[in-house]
Motif scaffolding. Structure first.
Motif, PDB file in Angstrom:
ATOM      1  N   VAL A   1      37.836  76.398  58.114  1.00 53.70           N
ATOM      2  CA  VAL A   1      37.178  77.672  58.382  1.00 53.70           C
ATOM      3  C   VAL A   1      37.327  78.540  57.137  1.00 53.70           C
ATOM      4  CG1 VAL A   1      37.245  79.751  59.789  1.00 53.70           C
ATOM      5  CG2 VAL A   1      37.646  77.540  60.830  1.00 53.70           C
TER       6      VAL A   1
ATOM      7  N   PHE B   1      38.819  74.899  53.585  1.00 54.93           N
ATOM      8  CA  PHE B   1      37.375  74.990  53.360  1.00 54.93           C
ATOM      9  C   PHE B   1      37.040  74.710  51.911  1.00 54.93           C
ATOM     10  CE2 PHE B   1      33.873  77.568  51.781  1.00 54.93           C
ATOM     11  CZ  PHE B   1      32.838  76.928  52.425  1.00 54.93           C
TER      12      PHE B   1
ATOM     13  N   LYS C   1      37.434  71.061  50.858  1.00 55.98           N
ATOM     14  CA  LYS C   1      36.346  70.262  51.434  1.00 55.98           C
ATOM     15  C   LYS C   1      35.044  70.573  50.722  1.00 55.98           C
ATOM     16  CE  LYS C   1      38.170  69.574  56.036  1.00 55.98           C
ATOM     17  NZ  LYS C   1      38.201  70.087  57.384  1.00 55.98           N
ATOM     18  N   TRP C   2      34.869  71.839  50.388  1.00 58.98           N
ATOM     19  CA  TRP C   2      33.641  72.257  49.699  1.00 58.98           C
ATOM     20  C   TRP C   2      33.509  71.543  48.365  1.00 58.98           C
ATOM     21  CZ3 TRP C   2      32.476  75.109  45.278  1.00 58.98           C
ATOM     22  CH2 TRP C   2      31.207  75.681  45.232  1.00 58.98           C
TER      23      TRP C   2
ATOM     24  N   TYR D   1      32.523  67.941  49.056  1.00 63.21           N
ATOM     25  CA  TYR D   1      31.096  67.788  49.368  1.00 63.21           C
ATOM     26  C   TYR D   1      30.260  67.904  48.108  1.00 63.21           C
ATOM     27  CZ  TYR D   1      32.692  68.814  54.098  1.00 63.21           C
ATOM     28  OH  TYR D   1      33.356  68.795  55.286  1.00 63.21           O
ATOM     29  N   GLN D   2      30.634  68.862  47.255  1.00 63.93           N
ATOM     30  CA  GLN D   2      29.877  69.014  46.010  1.00 63.93           C
ATOM     31  C   GLN D   2      29.955  67.733  45.188  1.00 63.93           C
ATOM     32  OE1 GLN D   2      28.050  71.537  44.902  1.00 63.93           O
ATOM     33  NE2 GLN D   2      28.428  72.926  46.582  1.00 63.93           N
TER      34      GLN D   2
ATOM     35  N   MET E   1      31.437  65.920  56.998  1.00 62.57           N
ATOM     36  CA  MET E   1      31.189  67.240  57.568  1.00 62.57           C
ATOM     37  C   MET E   1      31.320  67.229  59.084  1.00 62.57           C
ATOM     38  SD  MET E   1      28.166  68.675  55.169  1.00 62.57           S
ATOM     39  CE  MET E   1      28.339  70.407  55.290  1.00 62.57           C
TER      40      MET E   1
ATOM     41  N   SER F   1      34.805  67.283  60.148  1.00 61.80           N
ATOM     42  CA  SER F   1      35.394  68.611  60.085  1.00 61.80           C
ATOM     43  C   SER F   1      35.183  69.358  61.403  1.00 61.80           C
ATOM     44  CB  SER F   1      34.765  69.333  58.912  1.00 61.80           C
ATOM     45  OG  SER F   1      35.147  70.633  58.860  1.00 61.80           O
TER      46      SER F   1
ATOM     47  N   ILE G   1      26.509  75.143  52.150  1.00 64.60           N
ATOM     48  CA  ILE G   1      27.669  74.560  52.837  1.00 64.60           C
ATOM     49  C   ILE G   1      28.523  75.665  53.431  1.00 64.60           C
ATOM     50  CG2 ILE G   1      29.743  73.184  52.508  1.00 64.60           C
ATOM     51  CD1 ILE G   1      28.246  71.675  50.365  1.00 64.60           C
TER      52      ILE G   1
ATOM     53  N   TYR H   1      29.428  76.255  57.521  1.00 64.37           N
ATOM     54  CA  TYR H   1      30.766  76.494  58.084  1.00 64.37           C
ATOM     55  C   TYR H   1      30.846  77.861  58.744  1.00 64.37           C
ATOM     56  CZ  TYR H   1      33.168  72.331  56.599  1.00 64.37           C
ATOM     57  OH  TYR H   1      33.585  71.038  56.499  1.00 64.37           O
TER      58      TYR H   1
ATOM     59  N   THR I   1      29.531  78.219  62.315  1.00 65.54           N
ATOM     60  CA  THR I   1      30.294  77.709  63.463  1.00 65.54           C
ATOM     61  C   THR I   1      31.377  78.682  63.884  1.00 65.54           C
ATOM     62  OG1 THR I   1      31.751  76.521  61.993  1.00 65.54           O
ATOM     63  CG2 THR I   1      29.960  75.276  62.944  1.00 65.54           C
ATOM     64  N   VAL I   2      31.664  79.685  63.033  1.00 61.27           N
ATOM     65  CA  VAL I   2      32.757  80.601  63.373  1.00 61.27           C
ATOM     66  C   VAL I   2      32.475  81.394  64.656  1.00 61.27           C
ATOM     67  CG1 VAL I   2      34.131  82.537  62.539  1.00 61.27           C
ATOM     68  CG2 VAL I   2      33.565  80.702  61.022  1.00 61.27           C
TER      69      VAL I   2
ATOM     70  N   LEU J   1      33.547  79.262  67.416  1.00 60.68           N
ATOM     71  CA  LEU J   1      35.005  79.151  67.388  1.00 60.68           C
ATOM     72  C   LEU J   1      35.644  80.384  68.014  1.00 60.68           C
ATOM     73  CD1 LEU J   1      37.791  78.215  66.047  1.00 60.68           C
ATOM     74  CD2 LEU J   1      37.021  79.431  64.064  1.00 60.68           C
TER      75      LEU J   1
ATOM     76  N   ILE K   1      23.904  69.165  60.743  1.00 65.63           N
ATOM     77  CA  ILE K   1      24.463  68.899  59.418  1.00 65.63           C
ATOM     78  C   ILE K   1      23.602  67.890  58.682  1.00 65.63           C
ATOM     79  CG2 ILE K   1      26.391  67.800  58.224  1.00 65.63           C
ATOM     80  CD1 ILE K   1      28.210  69.043  60.325  1.00 65.63           C
TER      81      ILE K   1
ATOM     82  N   THR L   1      22.706  72.746  46.207  1.00 62.01           N
ATOM     83  CA  THR L   1      23.257  73.287  47.439  1.00 62.01           C
ATOM     84  C   THR L   1      23.130  74.799  47.500  1.00 62.01           C
ATOM     85  OG1 THR L   1      25.375  73.178  46.362  1.00 62.01           O
ATOM     86  CG2 THR L   1      24.896  71.476  47.962  1.00 62.01           C
TER      87      THR L   1
END
Lengths: 602, 301
Positions: free
Chosen positions: A372, A378, A381-382, A385-386, A406, A409, B102, B106, B109-110, B113, B146, B160
């Motif tokens: 998050v 985050f 992971k970012w 992904y890149q 993803m 996650s 990206i 994320y 989705t908060v 959550l 996704i 991106t």
């Protein structure tokens, strides 16, 4: 420099041996020794890091040791986590039996891991690595669960088995490179021998880190080993060492091969998805966490396997972040277990009221592991992904790995919400408890704050720890220019501040406490929904039902598969050993006749 | 762009997002009423609702964890705002933020959550049923959504950042007109229905079975925050769809595109029954996911 490194290895080793012999519980002598030594080593690590930053040496290799930015970074991590775990253990292991062994093993492990990350000589590396496997076995064996001995044995067999592969791989390495030193090796990965050697070394790294399908020792020891040992081995140290070995062999020792890359990525993404799906249906808190200790490795493997600068930074950053929040999560779980005497999620609930500090540090770590923003998970992971997206230009199959990562996650988030709901929120099912002692809370809080800081200020760890590693390898300085999320982070921070202001306005208002509304009915305990049953629907869908069935039958456990194969052949051979003397004599006679015919008859 | 500038932009666009979102929701209620042969509330009804909610006292269940219960709606609201402002910055101000797609995936989705955490903190049984459904719904739609976003990334030269995605579509034609882009739009649209939590996927709230589910214990301004979050998402998600597949939001044509997506959403909402959670899982993980992976095969076409 050799003397300094020898000193770094020798000091915790001697202190560890010393601790082993202090049997008397008086005066907290063992605790004091371990604490002092680990603080000292941490200071030394900072010193070594700062010192060599100043002189900007890219690497220093002798016949024994190899100091470069990667090993210095690992040294810093190892000492930091050892320190955190020793502080936590002082609270957690209070009045536990065999404390001298516990602290002794931890210090010995620290010494061996420092040796492993610094060694340049393959033989030296194997010695340290093997020593770590024994330490793992002994530390797990300190648990008080009835199954401890069995699972300790299992982990010893798996890790030790991988050690033999490591030795085999090292022999191939020496044969191919005609050298004993890591720093001199650069082997093209195309001949069959080289690929065989690569996979031997890779399996050693993967067993240590816990990549599917050789991860199975980690979930099994979760229930039986003491919590600090779990936080020490599967959560932090084994990840660091396993990924270290993987990064060394994949990036330094062998040259790049795109086909191997696909195989590694396949196992990486399979690890993410399968481990996290297994985590979804666990009822035991520590076991759930240990499945995540497995699934997060997939991200690191994917990041490093992408072989792009951003991806490697992401993989290594994720390794650091994962060690941080996973240690924090195990600490939180241990704190709950210590206070409530259970780790079963069905028996827990509503602990956030009684243990607010534990709850919030656990929540921070859980948000970080679920990626998050703006927590550290985050950002790593970012980066990953890149890296994967950059590499996808050359290789379209990467779309599968990206989607798996993803989606994994999201699944991670789901399984942590389950733990948070059923342990900390929801209904309380046990009597009032107090929060843990300060020794346990301090490392938890420190780690969760670091999780937040490494997210909001992500460029600080990336610049200090990770860029030098990439720099010495690829000679690229300008990659940070392309990866700036600062505007996004700035917006998040502004939003948080505005939220705080709004919140302060709100608190002026009146709150009224009312009983909950359940359609006007009386609540009885049968109606309460347990968080452990949240994902029953997912288990029962057509896609995943077979998977869970296979997992229940242990089809994914390579240990059990090998065990049943051995038992099968063992049973066949057992029939020969009937114990009847006449049969034996007949066979011996038969054999002698055959031998005679072979040697003299023809 | 200095800090003060960004703060002012953030606040200004936040107000815009909230007002526009509530207005759009008002239109939505009006259309729904017309479809059911009712007159319906006036268009400004949602403003009245939120203003009235802000004056009401806040009820907190006895068993609740107060802090989490109160913070969750704030966090949901703010994350929706941040994602909206990020889109607006790259749409209107040409801000290039690599990887902001990206970040958006994320951030979006908060809110779910937070709905979960708030519901779970309330200690209500109906809320925990709703929370469990909410997070399962997130899992369901995230997979195809996704994948659709990754499709967009692949389609726009592995970039991106939203700005580059718009720019590349300007040069080579919008994604919607290619086979892969069309299928991707279709799937992402289905994902958005789940993200908005409207019928047929309002499983987590399901007023008629679990009395509002995740929202059952919320009252006063805290409920108002959730209402505003929903309103902002009604703007942000269709605009994200437009950025990714329809070449951005440009002038009156952009407004027309938005209206088309909006009308589609409203029509689906008003002509479908609510599905069960296992049906939703099967729908998103089966049919939808298969189509999105097939569409990757048409990427080069």
């Amino acid at each position: 420099m050799d003397n300094i490194i020898t000193f770094f290895i020798a000091v915790p080793f001697i202190a560890g041996l010393l601790c082993l012999f202090i049997k008397r519980p008086a005066f907290y002598l063992k605790e004091a020794i371990s604490l002092l030594i680990s603080i000292g080593m941490f200071v030394f690590a900072i010193g070594l890091f700062g010192f060599s930053l100043a002189i900007k040496t890219s690497g220093y290799a002798t016949e024994l040791f190899w100091i470069d930015s990667l090993s210095k970074f690992m040294f810093l991590c190892i000492t930091f986590f050892t320190l955190a775990i020793i502080v936590y253990s002082i609270g957690f292991m209070k009045k536990a039996p065999k404390l001298n062994q516990f602290y002794g093993y931890i210090l010995l492990t620290m010494s061996a891991s420092i040796g492993a990350v610094f060694s340049n000589n393959i033989i030296l590396f194997i010695v340290f690595w093997g020593f770590l496997a024994i330490m793992l076995y002994l530390l797990i064996g300190l648990g008080e669960h009835p199954d401890t001995a069995e699972f300790a044995k299992k982990s010893l067999i798996m890790v030790g088995g991988s050690d033999s592969l490591l030795i085999l791989g090292s022999v191939i390495l020496i044969f191919l490179s005609k050298s004993f030193f890591f720093s001199e090796m650069k082997i093209p990965l195309f001949s069959t021998t080289a690929i065989l050697g690569f996979f031997c070394l890779l399996s050693a790294a993967f067993v240590k880190a816990g990549v599917f399908p050789v991860h199975t020792w980690i979930p099994d020891i979760a229930e039986s080993a003491p919590v600090p040992a779990l936080a020490f081995f599967p959560a932090s140290l084994d990840k660091l060492l396993g990924i270290y070995l993987f990064a060394r062999i994949y990036l330094d020792i062998f040259m790049f091969n795109p086909d191997i890359q696909i195989i590694i990525c396949f196992f990486g993404s399979l690890t993410i998805i399968i481990a996290v799906l297994m985590a979804l249906n666990q009822h035991n808190m520590k076991k759930l966490l240990s499945y995540h200790a497995v699934s997060q490795v997939g991200y690191m493997v994917l990041g490093i396997a992408s072989a792009t600068p951003i991806g490697i930074i992401g993989g290594l950053f994720h390794m650091l972040n994962n060690a941080l929040y996973k240690t924090g999560l195990f600490f939180g779980a241990g704190s709950v277990e210590k206070q409530t005497k259970t780790d079963h999620m069905d028996k827990l609930g509503g602990l956030a009221k009684y243990m607010p500090v534990t709850f919030f540090s656990f929540l921070f770590a859980a948000l970080a592991i679920s990626g998050v923003p703006p927590f550290n998970g985050f950002f790593s992971k970012w980066f990953i992904y890149q890296g994967l997206i950059t590499e996808a230009k050359n290789n379209p199959s990467f779309v599968l790995w990206i989607v798996a990562a993803m989606f994994g996650s999201a699944l991670t988030l789901a399984s942590f919400l389950k733990i948070i709901h059923s342990v900390f929120l929801g209904h309380s099912k046990q009597e009032k408890v107090k929060d843990s002692s300060l020794w346990m809370l301090v490392p938890m809080v420190v780690i969760s704050i670091i999780c937040l800081l490494f997210g909001v200020l992500w460029w600080i760890p990336v610049r200090t720890f990770l860029l030098p590693i990439i720099h010495t390898r690829l000679g690229i300085m300008t990659i940070l220019g392309g990866i700036s999320l600062n505007l996004g982070i700035m917006l998040i921070i502004i939003a948080l501040i505005i939220g705080l202001i709004l919140y302060l306005f709100m608190t002026g208002k009146t709150f009224r406490k009312v009983p909950s509304f359940i359609g006007g009915e009386q609540v009885n305990p049968d109606m309460e929904m347990s968080g452990t049953e949240f994902y029953r629907t997912i288990e029962e869908t057509d896609f995943f039902a077979p998977l869970y069935r296979f997992a229940k039958k242990k089809y994914f456990d390579i240990y059990d598969i090998v065990k049943s194969i051995i038992e099968y052949f063992g049973n066949i051979l057992k029939k020969v050993q009937s114990g009847v003397l006449n049969t034996y004599i007949t066979w011996i006679l038969f054999g002698v006749i055959v031998l005679f015919l072979l040697f003299f008859g023809v | 762009m200095n800090l003060l500038n960004i703060i002012l932009l953030f606040i200004g666009w936040s107000v815009f997002l909230v007002v526009a979102g509530l207005f759009v929701l008002g239109i939505e209620r009006k259309i729904a009423a017309r479809l059911q042969w009712r007159v319906g509330p006036p268009i400004w009804q949602n403003f009245t609702d939120v203003i009235k909610l802000s004056g009401k006292e806040i009820l907190i269940p006895e068993k609740a964890n107060k802090l989490v219960f109160i913070i969750a709606p704030f966090a949901a609201f703010l994350s929706a705002l941040v994602s909206g402002v990020i889109i607006i910055l790259s749409l209107l101000y040409g801000k290039i933020m690599p990887g902001d797609l990206i970040l958006l995936i994320y951030l979006l989705t908060v809110p779910s959550l937070c709905l979960f955490l708030g519901a779970s903190a309330s200690g209500n049984i109906l809320a925990s049923v709703g929370a469990s459904r909410e997070i399962k719904l997130v899992l369901a739609y995230e997979l195809p959504f996704i994948a659709a976003m990754i499709l967009v990334i692949f389609k726009s030269g592995f970039s991106t950042s939203l700005y580059n995605i718009i720019k590349i579509q300007k040069e080579t034609g919008i994604n919607f007109l290619s086979v892969a882009g069309f299928l991707g739009f279709f799937i992402a649209f289905l994902g958005i229905i789940g993200k908005l939590g409207i019928v047929p996927f309002d499983i987590a709230e399901a007023e008629t079975e679990i009395a509002g589910g995740v929202l059952v214990e919320y009252s006063g301004m805290l409920l108002g925050f959730y209402k505003m979050t929903r309103a902002i998402l009604f703007i942000v998600l269709p605009v994200l769809l437009m950025v990714c597949f329809l070449g951005g939001f440009n002038g009156w044509v952009g407004l027309l595109k938005y209206i088309v997506i909006f009308v589609l959403l409203v029509l689906i909402k008003n002509t479908n029954p609510r599905v069960r959670i296992d049906q939703a899982l099967r729908f998103y993980w089966g049919f939808t996911t298969i189509i999105i992976f097939i569409s990757f095969l048409f990427l080069r076409v």
